[in-house]
Design an enzyme around this catalytic site. Structure first.
Site, PDB file in Angstrom:
ATOM      1  N   HIS A 246       0.835   5.169   1.390  1.00 54.49           N
ATOM      2  CA  HIS A 246       0.223   6.210   2.207  1.00 54.49           C
ATOM      3  C   HIS A 246       0.275   7.504   1.402  1.00 54.49           C
ATOM      4  O   HIS A 246       1.324   7.839   0.847  1.00 54.49           O
ATOM      5  CB  HIS A 246       1.022   6.455   3.493  1.00 54.49           C
ATOM      6  CG  HIS A 246       1.041   5.308   4.436  1.00 54.49           C
ATOM      7  ND1 HIS A 246       0.246   5.287   5.563  1.00 54.49           N
ATOM      8  CD2 HIS A 246       1.751   4.147   4.448  1.00 54.49           C
ATOM      9  CE1 HIS A 246       0.486   4.156   6.237  1.00 54.49           C
ATOM     10  NE2 HIS A 246       1.393   3.455   5.581  1.00 54.49           N
TER      11      HIS A 246
ATOM     12  N   HIS B 122       0.842  -1.203   0.000  1.00 53.68           N
ATOM     13  CA  HIS B 122       0.000   0.000   0.000  1.00 53.68           C
ATOM     14  C   HIS B 122       0.874   1.250   0.000  1.00 53.68           C
ATOM     15  O   HIS B 122       1.980   1.243   0.518  1.00 53.68           O
ATOM     16  CB  HIS B 122      -0.937   0.051   1.219  1.00 53.68           C
ATOM     17  CG  HIS B 122      -0.241  -0.097   2.536  1.00 53.68           C
ATOM     18  ND1 HIS B 122       0.196  -1.307   3.012  1.00 53.68           N
ATOM     19  CD2 HIS B 122       0.094   0.810   3.488  1.00 53.68           C
ATOM     20  CE1 HIS B 122       0.762  -1.151   4.193  1.00 53.68           C
ATOM     21  NE2 HIS B 122       0.729   0.129   4.508  1.00 53.68           N
TER      22      HIS B 122
HETATM   23  P1  5GP Z   1       1.856   0.351   7.527  1.00 56.91           P
HETATM   24  O1  5GP Z   1       2.481   0.548   8.867  1.00 56.91           O
HETATM   25  O2  5GP Z   1       1.592  -1.117   7.260  1.00 56.91           O
HETATM   26  O3  5GP Z   1       2.578   1.041   6.408  1.00 56.91           O
HETATM   27  O4  5GP Z   1       0.455   1.098   7.609  1.00 56.91           O
HETATM   28  C1  5GP Z   1      -0.759   0.455   7.862  1.00 56.91           C
HETATM   29  C2  5GP Z   1      -1.814   1.525   8.036  1.00 56.91           C
HETATM   30  O5  5GP Z   1      -3.079   0.906   8.030  1.00 56.91           O
HETATM   31  C3  5GP Z   1      -1.703   2.319   9.344  1.00 56.91           C
HETATM   32  O6  5GP Z   1      -1.501   3.708   9.053  1.00 56.91           O
HETATM   33  C4  5GP Z   1      -3.042   2.056  10.044  1.00 56.91           C
HETATM   34  O7  5GP Z   1      -3.568   3.201  10.680  1.00 56.91           O
HETATM   35  C5  5GP Z   1      -3.943   1.586   8.914  1.00 56.91           C
HETATM   36  N1  5GP Z   1      -4.957   0.638   9.327  1.00 56.91           N
HETATM   37  C6  5GP Z   1      -4.790  -0.428  10.156  1.00 56.91           C
HETATM   38  N2  5GP Z   1      -5.943  -1.110  10.279  1.00 56.91           N
HETATM   39  C7  5GP Z   1      -6.867  -0.453   9.532  1.00 56.91           C
HETATM   40  C8  5GP Z   1      -8.261  -0.678   9.274  1.00 56.91           C
HETATM   41  O8  5GP Z   1      -8.883  -1.626   9.757  1.00 56.91           O
HETATM   42  N3  5GP Z   1      -8.877   0.219   8.452  1.00 56.91           N
HETATM   43  C9  5GP Z   1      -8.202   1.270   7.889  1.00 56.91           C
HETATM   44  N4  5GP Z   1      -8.919   2.089   7.094  1.00 56.91           N
HETATM   45  N5  5GP Z   1      -6.898   1.511   8.108  1.00 56.91           N
HETATM   46  C10 5GP Z   1      -6.240   0.659   8.921  1.00 56.91           C
END
Ligand code: 5GP
Ligand code: ZN
Length: 137
Positions: free
Chosen positions: A101, A99
């Site tokens: 951001h 993903h």
């Molecule tokens: P990572 O640390 O993997 O790059 O980011 C994962 C992101 O997913 C985090 O910013 C977190 O807030 C978001 N996230 C985690 N669980 C959920 C969810 O159930 N729904 C949504 N919309 N975002 C989520």
């Protein structure tokens, strides 16, 4: 992937605030935003890392991400944005499903990403460049 949060969001088992969807890409709002409008752009297929993506899906994902970034900036009346992708848990990737951001930014918004830049020891920068060029071969 049954236990993957983003796969569950893609197939609707977990609700999300959807921004955009086509057959290969889904964009949603991050549930814990760094700033209001913080969006996540996911591939619908489960791949862990950017380096795992087939080229056609990579192209579709980044093209849709550009559109989402334009919309986020416009909607948030932002001046710019951060586009970032954590790859592997060692980098801070909490959800092992690829993903981007998209984080809207304004001058003086106070958002900081905690990294500490250092200098290469004398002579090591060229050696690192050579090592990476060789690894591309
Ligand atoms: P990572 O640390 O993997 O790059 O980011 C994962 C992101 O997913 C985090 O910013 C977190 O807030 C978001 N996230 C985690 N669980 C959920 C969810 O159930 N729904 C949504 N919309 N975002 C989520
Ligand atoms: Zn997944």
């Amino acid at each position: 992937m049954n236990d993957c949060i983003f796969c569950r969001i893609v197939d609707g088992r977990i609700p999300s605030e959807k921004l955009f969807e086509n057959d290969r890409v889904l964009a949603i709002l991050d549930i814990n935003p760094v700033a209001p409008g913080h969006a996540l752009v996911l591939t619908k297929a489960h791949h862990e890392l950017v380096t795992d993506l087939p080229a056609d899906l990579l192209a579709e994902w980044i093209a849709r991400t550009q559109e989402i970034a334009r919309a986020v900036v416009k909607a948030a009346s932002a001046e710019g944005f951060n586009l970032l992708s954590n790859n592997h848990k060692c980098s801070g990737q909490a959800i092992p499903h690829v993903h981007f951001h998209v984080i809207p930014r304004r001058t003086g918004d106070g958002i900081k990403f905690a990294w500490v830049p250092v200098k290469y020891p004398e002579g090591e920068m060229g050696a690192w460049a050579e090592k990476i060029r060789k690894a591309m071969g």
